[in-house]
Design an enzyme around this catalytic site. Sequence first.
Site, short mmCIF file in Angstrom:
data_model
loop_
_atom_site.label_atom_id
_atom_site.label_comp_id
_atom_site.label_asym_id
_atom_site.label_seq_id
_atom_site.Cartn_x
_atom_site.Cartn_y
_atom_site.Cartn_z
N HIS A 1 41.53 46.65 53.77
CA HIS A 1 40.59 46.98 52.69
C HIS A 1 39.61 48.07 53.09
CE1 HIS A 1 41.11 42.74 50.69
NE2 HIS A 1 42.24 43.44 50.76
N ASP B 1 34.14 44.72 41.74
CA ASP B 1 34.00 44.51 43.19
C ASP B 1 32.65 44.98 43.72
OD1 ASP B 1 36.35 43.21 44.06
OD2 ASP B 1 37.49 45.07 43.85
N GLU C 1 38.47 40.72 36.12
CA GLU C 1 39.62 41.12 36.92
C GLU C 1 40.95 40.55 36.42
OE1 GLU C 1 39.46 40.11 41.10
OE2 GLU C 1 41.23 41.33 41.53
N ILE D 1 36.87 35.38 41.46
CA ILE D 1 36.81 35.09 42.90
C ILE D 1 36.96 36.43 43.60
CG2 ILE D 1 37.93 34.08 44.93
CD1 ILE D 1 38.77 31.73 43.37
N ASP D 2 35.90 36.87 44.23
CA ASP D 2 35.96 38.08 45.02
C ASP D 2 36.15 37.64 46.47
OD1 ASP D 2 35.74 40.85 45.64
OD2 ASP D 2 33.70 40.49 46.33
N SER E 1 34.35 39.65 50.89
CA SER E 1 33.70 39.58 49.57
C SER E 1 32.32 40.24 49.51
CB SER E 1 33.58 38.12 49.10
OG SER E 1 32.43 37.50 49.62
N LYS F 1 28.77 40.16 51.54
CA LYS F 1 28.19 41.20 52.41
C LYS F 1 26.93 41.79 51.76
CE LYS F 1 32.34 43.37 52.89
NZ LYS F 1 33.34 42.33 52.63
N1 A3P Z 1 43.84 48.26 49.77
C1 A3P Z 1 42.62 47.93 49.41
N2 A3P Z 1 41.56 48.69 49.74
C2 A3P Z 1 40.32 48.36 49.41
N3 A3P Z 1 40.00 47.25 48.70
C3 A3P Z 1 41.01 46.46 48.34
C4 A3P Z 1 42.36 46.74 48.66
N4 A3P Z 1 43.11 45.76 48.15
C5 A3P Z 1 42.28 44.91 47.54
N5 A3P Z 1 41.01 45.34 47.64
C6 A3P Z 1 39.79 44.75 47.07
O1 A3P Z 1 38.99 44.20 48.09
C7 A3P Z 1 38.35 43.08 47.53
C8 A3P Z 1 37.86 42.18 48.60
O2 A3P Z 1 36.91 42.88 49.34
P1 A3P Z 1 36.55 42.50 50.83
O3 A3P Z 1 37.57 43.13 51.71
O4 A3P Z 1 35.19 43.09 50.98
O5 A3P Z 1 36.58 41.02 50.91
C9 A3P Z 1 39.42 42.47 46.66
O6 A3P Z 1 38.81 41.68 45.69
P2 A3P Z 1 39.56 40.34 45.21
O7 A3P Z 1 39.63 39.42 46.34
O8 A3P Z 1 38.67 39.92 44.10
O9 A3P Z 1 40.91 40.76 44.71
C10 A3P Z 1 40.15 43.67 46.09
O10 A3P Z 1 39.67 44.06 44.83
MG MG Z 2 37.15 41.47 44.17
MG MG Z 3 42.13 40.85 43.25
MG MG Z 4 38.87 38.72 42.49
#
Ligand code: A3P
Ligand code: MG
Ligand code: MG
Ligand code: MG
Length: 415
Positions: A299, A352, A137, A202-203, A323, A326
Amino acid sequence: MGTQSLLGATRTVVAIRDWSCYESIRKKSIITTTFSAFSSSSTKRSSSLCCHRCSPLKTIASSYSSMSYDKELDAAKKAATLAARLCQKVQKALLQSDVHSKSDKSPVTVADYGSQALVSLMLQRELPSEQFSLVAEEDSGDLRKESGQDTLKRITELVNDTLANEQSHSFSTLTTDDVLKAIDNGKSEGGSVGRHWVLDPIDGTKGFVRGDQYAIALALLHEGKVVLGVLACPNLPLATIGSNQQHSSSNEIGCLFYAKVGNGTYMQTLDGSTQTKVNVSAVDNPEEASFFESYEAAHSSHDLSSTIAEKLGVKAPPVRIDSQAKYGALSRGDGAIYLRFPNKGYREKIWDHAAGAIVVTEAGGIVSDAAGNPLDFSKGKFLDVDTGIIVTNQNLMPSLLKAVKESLNEKASSL
Ligand SMILES: Nc1ncnc2c1ncn2[C@@H]1O[C@H](COP(=O)(O)O)[C@@H](OP(=O)(O)O)[C@H]1O
Ligand SMILES: [Mg+2]
Ligand SMILES: [Mg+2]
Ligand SMILES: [Mg+2]
């Protein structure tokens, strides 16, 4: 049947594969991805397949899953575990800091880059004879600017400190240049040819900053198919989470999920002391199922998920966590459904979902887009999905797909 003593609960182990017939969506997903891995000209043939054609497919699938990937899996587990150690150290410091620095984004930045550098270095050290390609990423652009020099120094110190405490320490002290190079080794574009590691260092960055769930997610693609995946979830309890959560005597946290194609999914403690095979929930009554979704409403549409859940007959409230934790929780049966519906126009990325997807499918689950198509990781860093991503077990997928379709139609006609 199988017992998961680590989780303090007994769950039914779902029968794994049945290669005798190809009518279910899950089998459709396996065949499509297997074909794309072995033949560039033969994708998307699953729906028309019937049993008399199964034989050659069986041969392909078994030769595919018999490739061992053992040393790659070991390397991935080591790399993700070490990266998790680095991230935990930073998250702990972040949470102990004052309110002012909690709103400062730099700790998460340091952990994110540090995690990517560590995983990149570890994979290359553990697998020296393999050609190295990493789709990750982060990139080092900001760290190469004048304004990024302090952050780069902090990252380099953190990576050196973490490596110094590693058991088989064999790195000499890294310079800032070594760290930049390690981060930039993650610039590969992936695709359907050869092998590519896929990393989210880091997700769930939002969860990381809040002190909640996050994951280090690492997968290996071979000819466009995910063949192994590792999810380090430093804050995930070893005991069951979810809305049907029962009281547990254990409050230990830190799980490492890992899966290899054809070999099932396992969970162990992050310190590696105990491991157990895990399976998705076998529940077939939606009234007894619970579902996961993003903590962040930006998200994934919480409204749409609740409409779908209601239509399906799910009674329990959603379990919202950040993340790919889930996917990990679902793979061990904590809940039976994961719904993800981003805003229109958002393009999902392979890092992701790659590790999470194999962790769930090897545990007996199904991961698809909202139209029931398997996810295609062979097209570079983006995942082009129809509307959203849905995950569940084989029993619930047909009715979930129906509920999703109806809910999306209703939404479209109300606009
Ligand atoms: N508008 C959006 N819609 C959907 N996913 C998004 C988003 N903006 C960021 N994300 C993604 O959602 C991930 C986190 O998922 P979750 O909501 O399940 O925790 C993020 O990973 P990162 O934290 O690695 O950037 C990012 O890639
Ligand atoms: Mg991610
Ligand atoms: Mg990110
Ligand atoms: Mg990330």
